[in-house]
Structure formats: C-alpha cells, structure tokens
Design a protein around this motif. Structure first.
Motif, PDB file in Angstrom:
ATOM      1  N   LEU A 171     -28.053 -12.755  36.564  1.00 23.84           N
ATOM      2  CA  LEU A 171     -27.126 -11.794  37.152  1.00 23.84           C
ATOM      3  C   LEU A 171     -26.201 -11.203  36.098  1.00 23.84           C
ATOM      4  O   LEU A 171     -25.167 -10.612  36.418  1.00 23.84           O
ATOM      5  CB  LEU A 171     -26.295 -12.457  38.257  1.00 23.84           C
ATOM      6  CG  LEU A 171     -27.055 -12.940  39.488  1.00 23.84           C
ATOM      7  CD1 LEU A 171     -26.087 -13.496  40.527  1.00 23.84           C
ATOM      8  CD2 LEU A 171     -27.888 -11.816  40.097  1.00 23.84           C
ATOM      9  N   SER A 225     -21.797  -6.494  37.567  1.00 22.97           N
ATOM     10  CA  SER A 225     -22.445  -7.554  38.333  1.00 22.97           C
ATOM     11  C   SER A 225     -21.420  -8.096  39.321  1.00 22.97           C
ATOM     12  O   SER A 225     -20.315  -8.490  38.935  1.00 22.97           O
ATOM     13  CB  SER A 225     -22.936  -8.671  37.406  1.00 22.97           C
ATOM     14  OG  SER A 225     -23.483  -9.741  38.137  1.00 22.97           O
ATOM     15  N   ASP A 270     -23.181 -17.287  39.533  1.00 18.93           N
ATOM     16  CA  ASP A 270     -24.256 -16.438  39.013  1.00 18.93           C
ATOM     17  C   ASP A 270     -25.568 -17.203  38.844  1.00 18.93           C
ATOM     18  O   ASP A 270     -26.505 -16.701  38.224  1.00 18.93           O
ATOM     19  CB  ASP A 270     -23.850 -15.804  37.680  1.00 18.93           C
ATOM     20  CG  ASP A 270     -23.509 -16.838  36.610  1.00 18.93           C
ATOM     21  OD1 ASP A 270     -23.406 -18.039  36.947  1.00 18.93           O
ATOM     22  OD2 ASP A 270     -23.349 -16.456  35.441  1.00 18.93           O
ATOM     23  N   ALA A 319     -25.471 -10.548  46.200  1.00 17.06           N
ATOM     24  CA  ALA A 319     -25.302 -10.203  44.785  1.00 17.06           C
ATOM     25  C   ALA A 319     -25.930  -8.854  44.473  1.00 17.06           C
ATOM     26  O   ALA A 319     -26.959  -8.484  45.051  1.00 17.06           O
ATOM     27  CB  ALA A 319     -25.913 -11.288  43.894  1.00 17.06           C
ATOM     28  N   VAL A 363     -26.545  -6.247  40.818  1.00 20.87           N
ATOM     29  CA  VAL A 363     -26.408  -6.022  39.378  1.00 20.87           C
ATOM     30  C   VAL A 363     -26.956  -4.633  39.056  1.00 20.87           C
ATOM     31  O   VAL A 363     -28.009  -4.243  39.577  1.00 20.87           O
ATOM     32  CB  VAL A 363     -27.189  -7.064  38.550  1.00 20.87           C
ATOM     33  CG1 VAL A 363     -26.869  -6.903  37.059  1.00 20.87           C
ATOM     34  CG2 VAL A 363     -26.878  -8.477  39.005  1.00 20.87           C
TER      35      VAL A 363
END
Length: 500
Positions: free
Chosen positions: A130, A93, A153, A201, A203
């Motif tokens: 996340l 992540s 996160d 972001a 993941v």
C-alpha cells in the motif's frame, strides 16, 4: 513498519444490538457514512482514517454525482445522501477502518457492501503493497478483513480475508473501472466470538483513483432464527419484478411456510411488498425509472427471518425526453437486440454542453450543436448489443459526424475518437449501435452495463486533434514526488534527532 498515519486515535469496538424478533444484529456503526462533517469533509462517525505521510487527498463524504474535490462524474450514493469516496489532487495512500466485535455462537454473520471504482490513469496495478512512493505503478482499491493487531498497511499475514480488490492481483491493469456501484459480500460466520478489523484502502501514484464505498453492513443472526436467503436474483418486466432466492435451511423443528419480498425506492417512497409460498416472489406496481433496493426473508408461521442483502436495480425504462442545450427536446429510445423493454434499462440520459463535460474538443474549431449525449444502459446480457435512437429537435447538418469521448481498447486514456462505423445520421435521427465491453462502452467491461458519452460534431475547418487532460498531470506528480522526498528527508532528520 506501519507507514500509514492515523488521523484519529480512537478505535471503535462494537456491541451486538438487537433488531427485533428476527434476532439479528447490525454490527457496523455508520455503514452508510451518513454521519459526517458535511459534504467534502473527511471525518466519519465510527470510522478511523489514516494516510501514508506525504499523501494528498483521502476519503471524503461524497454527495450528488460529482467527486468531493474534483468535478469528475461519479454515481450518486447508493444508500442515503452520502458515500465515502477517495479523491485527490496528487498521489497518496489512504485507509478507513473499523473494529467489529462479532458475538460468539452466531448462526450466520454476513458482510455486505457496495463499491465503485473510476480510474483516471491509463493503467491499474495491485502490487503487494500500500506504499505509493515507489517508482513502480500502484493504482489499486481493496477491502480486507484484518487482524486488529496488524499494521494498517499490511497486505500479508495480517489480512484474514480479502473482500474486494481492484484490479485483481497479478491481472493486467484495466484503464477505467467506471461501471456503477456493485455488490460485494463475505461470510464472516467463522469469526464469531472474535474481533476483526474491516479496512477500506486506496492507493494511487499515476492519476486520480475514485474509490466509492457505501451501504457497509455486518449482520449477525442468532441461533434458532431464520437465516437470510442467499443467491437472490431479480427479473424485471414492465411494471413488475420477480425475485428468485435459494431456499433457506431452517433450524431443526422449524418449517418454512413461505417468503416475503420488499422493494424500497432508493430516493424514498412507498415500499412495494409481495409474498409467496415458494422461492419465486412477484411484485407489481413498480415505477419505471425508479431505482429500488429489494430484499427477501423467509417466514415460519408468524415469524419473519433476516432479510437478504439488497439487490439494487432500476425498473426498466425504454424511452426518455431530454432537453438539449440549444433548446428543444430530444426523444431517446432503446431498440434492437438486447435493448427491448424486458432486457434493457435506460437508467439515465443527460444532454449538456461539451465544455461542461470534457476538458478538450476533438478539433479546435469543432461545434456540437446538440451538446454531448451521456447515456447509461443496464440489464442487457454481457457482451450484447443495444441500439439507441435519438430524435433531435432539429435537422442534423450534412457534414456532421458522431464522435465519442472516452477510453478505447487501443488507447485507454479518455480521448475523442470518431464512431462513424456504428452511428447513422439521417434527418433529425441519430442511431447508435453499442456493444457491451467494446469501443463505445466507456467502462470497456462485459458486465451488462453500457456507458456512452458522445456527440454530433460539425467540423468547421481542418485543425489538429486535441488531447484530453488527466485529472492530475505528470507535472503535478513530479512536483508531488519532490515534495514527498523533502517531507521524508525532514521526517527522517527529526527521527534521527529523537534517537539521539
């Protein structure tokens, strides 16, 4: 709890820098990710990176048409030489973020970016987390406008606005989201006078997920200046293009006298410009096959306003001559419904040995005398058909078959499958009928883009079908999980010692 660990303690708060008489300011530092440590590096000037403990990979400076770590085909950066793109040998992540101070009293503040997603897993999932370490699938990419004080996160109250999310929250996961770069934008005018955090972001806890981001921009337009046009559309035909824009609403006492458009070759070159007293601007002298970034600005007397977010496209090409691995030249042409000169763009054609493109063969003793043909067509209507004609340098063997490599509706992972129903082989000509968003289109999306890798296979003897190998395997995931558990155990023990 903030489970993402920053690799740099520095946060960047940006000031407004004037861009000239249009009274507009670019607020993002290094939005094209050109300032970095070189291809394959993980540091970007102006951006801070963070990863959850135990993660593998991260965001890298990607260059060319391959991933930074793994040789997976990805599109070239849309702006300049580099893009920020996630790559990983195992689950993880990761985030990139930058804090942006938006001056107060702005007439318009617009965020624009270009994003790309290619998913190697047979699914995608976007839970409200996340955290990659759970047993449930978490295979997602997103861009958010955040409260700077929120945990890195946070996907709850700390998120002020979502700019992009793939897959959509709660929607069925799509196996492969590889369809080239797309534009995303958000009006940030309501945040004038505040500092916001822009967070990118990614993941992945099933297989590799390639999330590319480029051309990130936040432009603030001061009061009284001409704002940027919105709703830009582009229509291309032959060597000309027409840009249509929504009329700009000027400040009181200001009269719009017309619009100016400019198209810049993405690889460098002469800028093509055009003007009009209305909202339809024609440009001529564009080169077929060249990728352009086009923008429009309003004009008032001698003043020119802020240019619109760029529209990226490739000037239509209907044919190409391509070298084949066995020697000779193949002629590739678009034809049929949706594939004419005015509606289809043959963006790229590559013919290369199969071994350089795929990890397996459909049968152990199959041969591909003409190599694997990889074609990308854009500019067709969503869901439309395109006919592709390939004239090869030699006769096609009588027992040859056309096989595709990629995902299908029934089997989302990349694999070989016969494509006999939509392929015709006669003499030295291969004719393919491809439908946007259906089997045969590698992205499986009805998005006006058709991605087609496949080849003419000659089976020499009967043998069992092969199975494609994912970018990182299940065994690798299990080993990574054990390593993560060990790391978490060690980290918790150290934390306990500190608390004593």
């Amino acid at each position: 709890m903030n489970s993402l660990r920053s690799s740099s303690a520095a946060l960047v708060v940006l000031a407004c820098a004037s861009l000239g008489p249009a009274r507009a300011a670019e607020l993002v530092v290094n939005g094209g990710f050109e300032q970095n440590g070189g291809a394959g590096s993980q540091g970007f000037t102006g951006w801070t990176s963070a990863s959850q403990p135990g993660s593998q990979g991260g965001f890298f400076a990607q260059q060319g048409t391959k991933g930074a770590l793994t040789p997976v085909a990805v599109p070239s950066p849309i702006e300049g030489s580099y893009a920020a793109m996630s790559d990983q040998p195992g689950p993880g992540s990761h985030v990139l973020y930058q804090d942006i101070a938006i001056p107060s009293g702005q007439q318009q503040v617009m965020l624009n970016a270009r994003v790309f997603v290619r998913n190697a897993a047979p699914l995608a999932a976007a839970p409200a987390s996340l955290d990659f370490s759970g047993s449930a699938p978490n295979q997602q990419a997103r861009i958010d406008v955040m409260q700077p004080s929120a945990a890195l996160d946070d996907v709850g109250s700390g998120v002020r606005a979502n700019v992009f999310q793939w897959p959509a929250s709660g929607a069925p996961g799509h196996p492969v989201g590889s369809s080239g770069y797309q534009d995303v934008s958000l009006d940030l005018t309501a945040y004038a006078g505040q500092t916001v955090r822009l967070r990118i972001a990614e993941v992945d806890n099933r297989q590799s997920l390639f999330f590319g981001v480029d051309a990130v921009s936040v432009v603030a337009v001061a009061p009284g200046a001409l704002p940027a046009p919105t709703g830009t559309q582009l229509f291309a035909q032959g060597s000309t293009a027409t840009l249509e824009v929504t009329p700009v609403t000027p400040a009181p006492g200001t009269t719009i006298t017309g619009y100016v458009a400019q198209c810049t070759p993405q690889g460098g070159g002469a800028v093509v410009t055009g003007t009009s007293s209305g909202t339809s601007i024609a440009l001529s002298g564009l080169t077929a096959g060249v990728a352009y970034s086009c923008q429009v600005a309003a004009q008032s007397g001698s003043a020119t306003g802020t240019f619109s977010p760029p529209v990226h496209y490739t000037q239509p090409v209907t044919g190409a001559a391509v070298s084949t691995p066995g020697g000779g030249i193949a002629a590739v042409q678009l034809a049929g419904p949706g594939g004419g000169a005015t509606s289809g763009v043959l963006e790229s054609v590559v013919i290369e040995p199969v071994a350089a493109t795929t990890p397996t063969l459909p049968t152990s003793d199959a041969t591909f005398p003409f190599g694997l043909i990889a074609v990308r067509v854009s500019g067709v209507a969503a869901g439309a058909q395109v006919q592709l004609q390939v004239d090869l340098p030699g006769a096609i063997p009588q027992n040859a078959q056309y096989w595709k490599y990629g995902p299908t509706q029934q089997k989302p992972g990349a694999h070989w499958y016969p494509f006999a129903g939509s392929a015709s082989l006669s003499g030295n000509r291969l004719t393919l009928t491809l439908t946007d968003g259906e089997d045969g289109d590698d992205d499986l999306l009805k998005n006006g883009v058709i991605v087609d890798p496949g080849g003419i296979m000659v089976p020499n003897a009967s043998s069992s079908a092969a199975t494609a190998v994912p970018v990182w395997s299940t065994a690798g995931w299990l080993l990574a999980s054990l390593a993560l558990l060990g790391a978490m155990f060690s980290w918790n023990r150290r934390a306990a010692v500190v608390r004593r």
